[in-house]
Design an enzyme around this catalytic site. Structure first.
Site, short mmCIF file in Angstrom:
data_model
loop_
_atom_site.label_atom_id
_atom_site.label_comp_id
_atom_site.label_asym_id
_atom_site.label_seq_id
_atom_site.Cartn_x
_atom_site.Cartn_y
_atom_site.Cartn_z
N ASP A 151 -17.64 29.38 6.65
CA ASP A 151 -18.00 28.38 7.90
C ASP A 151 -16.53 27.98 8.21
O ASP A 151 -15.63 28.16 7.39
CB ASP A 151 -18.87 27.43 7.38
N ASP A 163 -20.72 23.34 4.98
CA ASP A 163 -20.96 21.89 5.07
C ASP A 163 -22.15 21.43 5.85
O ASP A 163 -22.43 20.32 5.76
CB ASP A 163 -19.64 21.24 5.60
N ASP A 196 -15.92 25.16 11.37
CA ASP A 196 -15.83 23.49 11.74
C ASP A 196 -16.38 22.97 10.42
O ASP A 196 -17.44 23.07 9.99
CB ASP A 196 -16.46 23.38 12.91
N LYS A 249 -27.55 32.12 10.28
CA LYS A 249 -26.03 32.48 9.71
C LYS A 249 -26.46 33.49 8.56
O LYS A 249 -25.99 34.52 8.32
CB LYS A 249 -25.20 31.46 9.15
N ASP A 274 -25.43 26.10 7.62
CA ASP A 274 -24.91 26.86 6.38
C ASP A 274 -25.87 27.29 5.35
O ASP A 274 -25.72 28.17 4.73
CB ASP A 274 -23.70 26.44 5.85
#
EC number: 3.1.3.18
Length: 231
Positions: A9, A177, A11, A154, A181
């Site tokens: 990931d 995070d 951000d 994702k 995710d």
């Protein structure tokens, strides 16, 4: 050693969430993994073009999954669209008309999703869409709220990469995070939630770190170092 593929990931993972500033030490560590023969692929809620450019300038594997799995960029001129932008835009109009403070977030152009500022009650919007029988996915990446087509996340986006590159889930290490995710964690044998993750996100990971964001990435890679060597 057998090649591993890191699904990473952006951000809140290698950046300070909201600021977009890259932790250069974390990026350097990911570039090192690429240099010794492993894949490092960015999987993000940002556009796949942004993630692809980061891979070019960051020195990682030049392929990217963006828009929370809705779009894959294979090279400068080839994009695979897995989501339906029109469907997401229709849902956005309904939410905007019925709920206060619903505004689009200024972002790079999207091909399969709508991105919103985190300025309204997400659960209220989910309930509204359920009442209207609109089958779309609303999620919170901590960077923004996202409207995606059903079945797009994702995990499904990255599975398309796995299929194209003949990658086994046993060889995938996912790092993230936020709740967006978690689907990515589910397609990876090893999943890492960083110190800035919620307890809910951490409960879905096989490894957690105490350090946050980019420092957490470095901590995680240090933990994995004994098992990683040049391919």
């Amino acid at each position: 050693m057998k090649q591993k593929t890191f699904a990473v990931d952006i951000d809140g993972t290698i950046t300070e969430n909201g600021a977009g500033r890259i932790n250069l030490d974390a990026l350097s560590a990911l570039r090192h993994l690429t240099n010794i023969g492993h894949n490092v692929i960015f999987v993000t809620g940002r556009s796949s073009v942004e993630a692809y450019l980061l891979s070019v300038f960051g020195g990682t594997t030049k392929i990217a999954v963006g828009e929370n799995g809705g779009c894959i960029t294979l090279n400068t001129n080839e994009h695979v669209l897995l989501g339906d932008l029109q469907q997401c835009q229709s849902a956005f109009q309904i939410i905007k008309n019925e709920i206060d403070n619903v505004v689009e977030k200024p972002v790079f152009p999207r091909m399969t999703e709508v991105v919103l500022e985190r300025t309204f009650d997400l659960d209220l919007a989910k309930n509204l869409l359920h009442e209207k029988n609109l089958d779309v996915l609303l999620s919170d990446s901590q960077y923004a709220f996202h409207i995606n087509s059903p079945g797009i996340d994702k995990g499904t986006g990255f599975q398309e990469i796995m299929r194209r590159m003949s990658i086994s889930s046993d060889d995938v290490i996912a790092i993230g995070d936020s709740a967006t995710d978690i689907p990515l964690f589910k397609v990876a044998k090893t999943s890492i939630a960083l110190g800035n993750s919620s307890e809910f996100v951490k409960s879905h990971a096989t490894i957690t770190t105490s350090a946050k964001s980019g420092d957490g990435v470095i901590e995680a890679l240090d933990k994995l170092a004994p098992k990683l060597s040049e391919v």
